[in-house]
Write a protein that holds these residues in place. Structure first.
Motif, PDB file in Angstrom:
ATOM      1  N   UNK A 123      -8.345  52.521  -1.013  1.00  0.00           N
ATOM      2  CA  UNK A 123      -8.217  51.639   0.155  1.00  0.00           C
ATOM      3  C   UNK A 123      -8.738  50.246  -0.175  1.00  0.00           C
ATOM      4  N   UNK A 124      -7.909  49.274   0.181  1.00  0.00           N
ATOM      5  CA  UNK A 124      -8.302  47.874   0.020  1.00  0.00           C
ATOM      6  C   UNK A 124      -8.028  47.123   1.316  1.00  0.00           C
ATOM      7  N   UNK A 125      -8.952  46.265   1.667  1.00  0.00           N
ATOM      8  CA  UNK A 125      -8.703  45.295   2.742  1.00  0.00           C
ATOM      9  C   UNK A 125      -8.242  43.998   2.084  1.00  0.00           C
ATOM     10  N   UNK A 126      -7.135  43.447   2.591  1.00  0.00           N
ATOM     11  CA  UNK A 126      -6.573  42.252   1.986  1.00  0.00           C
ATOM     12  C   UNK A 126      -6.421  41.158   3.034  1.00  0.00           C
ATOM     13  N   UNK A 127      -6.786  39.964   2.640  1.00  0.00           N
ATOM     14  CA  UNK A 127      -6.594  38.795   3.517  1.00  0.00           C
ATOM     15  C   UNK A 127      -5.670  37.810   2.813  1.00  0.00           C
ATOM     16  N   UNK A 128      -4.881  37.120   3.602  1.00  0.00           N
ATOM     17  CA  UNK A 128      -3.981  36.081   3.080  1.00  0.00           C
ATOM     18  C   UNK A 128      -4.282  34.776   3.792  1.00  0.00           C
ATOM     19  N   UNK A 129      -4.546  33.741   3.014  1.00  0.00           N
ATOM     20  CA  UNK A 129      -4.870  32.428   3.559  1.00  0.00           C
ATOM     21  C   UNK A 129      -3.818  31.423   3.135  1.00  0.00           C
ATOM     22  N   UNK A 130      -3.280  30.697   4.100  1.00  0.00           N
ATOM     23  CA  UNK A 130      -2.351  29.611   3.804  1.00  0.00           C
ATOM     24  C   UNK A 130      -3.150  28.403   3.344  1.00  0.00           C
ATOM     25  N   UNK A 131      -2.842  27.939   2.143  1.00  0.00           N
ATOM     26  CA  UNK A 131      -3.568  26.824   1.533  1.00  0.00           C
ATOM     27  C   UNK A 131      -2.581  25.699   1.262  1.00  0.00           C
ATOM     28  N   UNK A 132      -2.875  24.533   1.777  1.00  0.00           N
ATOM     29  CA  UNK A 132      -1.999  23.391   1.541  1.00  0.00           C
ATOM     30  C   UNK A 132      -1.907  23.041   0.074  1.00  0.00           C
ATOM     31  N   UNK A 133      -0.793  22.450  -0.301  1.00  0.00           N
ATOM     32  CA  UNK A 133      -0.580  22.096  -1.704  1.00  0.00           C
ATOM     33  C   UNK A 133      -1.540  21.002  -2.143  1.00  0.00           C
TER      34      UNK A 133
END
Length: 564
Positions: free
Chosen positions: A189-199
């Motif tokens: 089991x893994x908890x995953x987060x995704x963050x939008x990062x500007x270029x």
């Protein structure tokens, strides 16, 4: 202080509706285009004019990081004195300030950033009359057009960019739990987060004719995807973007963000700030509207950045036949005249078979078609007051020079004439020039003549017209194309030709929609499929290159079993 999250909730209904409109592609506008008292209130128009007048002859009230002196470069095409000065930017200070403001903006998340952007656009709308005067007296647009194109339509394009950016940057869930089954033991089991990062730092380079309409999409697409933005206006049209940046900074500060997320880069002509900023290693996004020469330079030299350009092109009309000859002439004459042809979408090359065309008014030779088009222009522009409201004023010496040069060519079908405007006697107002050419005169018509200059080009046949259309657009670019025909076979061939050329096509426009107008949330502007532009306003490609999605992950223990 109102947080970005609170602003998102405040404007959530508007944002949801904008996303829906972009998906459905039907008519929808968030901002009324009529400068009517019944829409904007009794005092809106006089208050906006007073606000504009109060800016004249003074230093514009805005902070610029590392400012060194002041700059005053604008001259009204209508002849009034502007005299507005602005802090002169230090490019390195602007980039440093933008980078310092980035982390907190990234933490606001896509929804929070969209909420702030929506609040900015709403406040821009509240200053529409002030902005309309600013657009009018820097670009030469007539007031009503300045209110519509520079105000409501530009605000719709801004909101459209916000909608696309929000949808694209929230497509991937911010959090997820991943469980991979294992034989004979608990799943991994893994908890995953995704963050939008500007270029990175974004640069918007404005144009002199449509400073807000062309700049807002890049500005707001970059902001919502997490990037700070440096706005570099054209020296001839600073005020509309200065007001816009001022509003951005006010809203950002009220939302607890660093106002240096949006800054203003004003320069003296020849300073080269645009080139300096565009090639800075920390500038990772460039939005540009203007000449092919500098647009091509940016594409070749701003190698560290994603470059979105909208440049010039050879907008083409193929005339084969029509069942509404009067409507064709009326529609086409208005398209050639609107804002004195100083639009990147104005038709330049009108391709007509030299043997003429079939119409509901009988067969028309190429000469007769030229004479009838000239007569339609004279009818449209015969009343000086109406003409001034349609034509606006000539924006600069470059347009005046091309108009004079075209007028000296042989076979002028419709000569340009002066139009007097009582309210602005110092304005330079000219009707369009139309010149007859042959298909062999390609050295003339394959050059872009930005302004009220068009060519009636005779070809061997409609098939020949379509061949020239494809060749010239593929080589030189175009933002619009149109065809007039009663033949299903010709219309099918024109559609295929437009696909080959990579340009949007309008068919048999004879009513109140014109080839040089596009509607936000429905019509795409530019394609990226020919040399005139690298992207469309607005589609996914226009926004997805402005951000990355970065993940983090960590192990999580198996959930404990519950016991009764």
């Amino acid at each position: 202080m109102t947080t970005p999250t609170e602003l998102y909730e405040t404007h959530r209904e508007l944002l949801d509706r904008a996303v829906q409109a972009a998906h459905e592609r039907d008519y929808w506008s968030a901002f009324p285009e009529s400068p009517s008292k019944s829409v904007y209130g009794e005092d809106a128009a006089p208050a906006g004019e007073r606000a504009f007048t109060a800016l004249l002859g003074k230093q514009f009230p805005i902070d610029v990081p590392g400012a060194v002196g002041t700059v005053s470069t604008e001259r009204s095409p209508f002849g009034i004195e502007l005299g507005v000065s602005y802090p002169k930017a230090d490019p390195l200070a602007l980039v440093a300030a933008a980078r310092a403001a980035t982390p907190a903006w990234r933490a606001a998340g896509p929804e929070g950033r969209a909420g702030v952007a929506a609040e900015i656009i709403k406040r821009i709308n509240a200053r529409s009359f002030e902005l309309a005067h600013a657009v009018q007296h820097t670009t030469g647009q007539a007031f009503v057009m300045a209110f519509q194109a520079g105000g409501a339509h530009a605000q719709d394009r801004a909101l459209e960019a916000v909608a696309y950016a929000l949808a694209a940057s929230t497509r991937m869930p911010a959090g997820a739990t991943w469980a991979k089954p294992q034989r004979g033991t608990d799943p991994l089991r893994l908890a995953k987060t995704t963050t939008v990062v500007g270029r990175g730092v974004a640069l918007v380079i404005g144009c002199t004719t449509f400073p807000t309409w062309n700049s807002y999409p890049g500005l707001f697409a970059s902001l919502v995807t997490g990037n700070p933005v440096i706005v570099k206006p054209h020296p001839g049209a600073v005020l509309p973007l200065a007001i816009s940046v001022q509003i951005c900074r006010e809203v950002l500060a009220e939302a607890g963000q660093n106002p240096d997320l949006v800054t203003l880069a004003v320069e003296q002509p020849g300073d080269g700030i645009a080139a300096t900023l565009a090639t800075h290693p920390d500038v990772r996004i460039v939005d540009f509207t203007g000449s092919s020469e500098f647009g091509n330079w940016l594409e070749a030299n701003a190698r560290q950045a994603v470059v979105y350009t909208e440049k010039s092109g050879l907008n083409t009309v193929v005339v084969d036949s029509t069942d509404d000859y009067r409507g064709l002439l009326r529609n086409l004459s208005f398209s050639l005249s609107l804002y004195s042809g100083q639009m990147c979408t104005t038709p330049q090359n009108l391709l007509v078979p030299r043997d003429g065309i079939e119409t509901d008014a009988g067969h028309k030779s190429a000469d007769e078609f030229g004479a009838d088009l000239a007569a339609a222009l004279d009818k449209l522009l015969g009343d000086p007051k109406r003409a001034a409201g349609t034509l606006g004023a000539i924006v600069n010496d470059g347009v005046r020079g091309r108009l004079a040069e075209a007028g000296d060519l042989p076979s002028v079908v419709h000569p340009s004439a002066e139009v007097a405007e009582e309210q602005f006697p110092n304005a330079t107002i000219r009707t369009p020039v139309v010149v007859r050419l042959d298909a062999a005169d390609e050295k003339t018509y394959t050059r872009e003549w930005f302004g009220p200059v068009s060519f009636l080009i005779t070809t061997d046949s409609t098939r020949h017209s379509l061949e020239i259309f494809v060749e010239t657009v593929r080589a030189h670019g175009a933002l619009t194309a149109a065809v007039y025909s009663t033949s299903p076979e010709v219309l099918a061939a024109a559609r295929e030709a437009a696909l080959d050329a990579g340009v949007h096509l309008s068919e048999n426009l004879t009513g109140g929609v014109f080839v040089n107008q596009t509607a936000a949330f429905s019509d795409l502007h530019g394609t990226g499929a020919n040399p005139a532009a690298t992207a469309s306003l607005t589609d996914d490609y226009f926004v997805t290159g402005r951000f990355f999605a970065l993940q983090s992950r960590h192990h999580v223990p198996a959930p404990e079993e519950s016991h009764a």
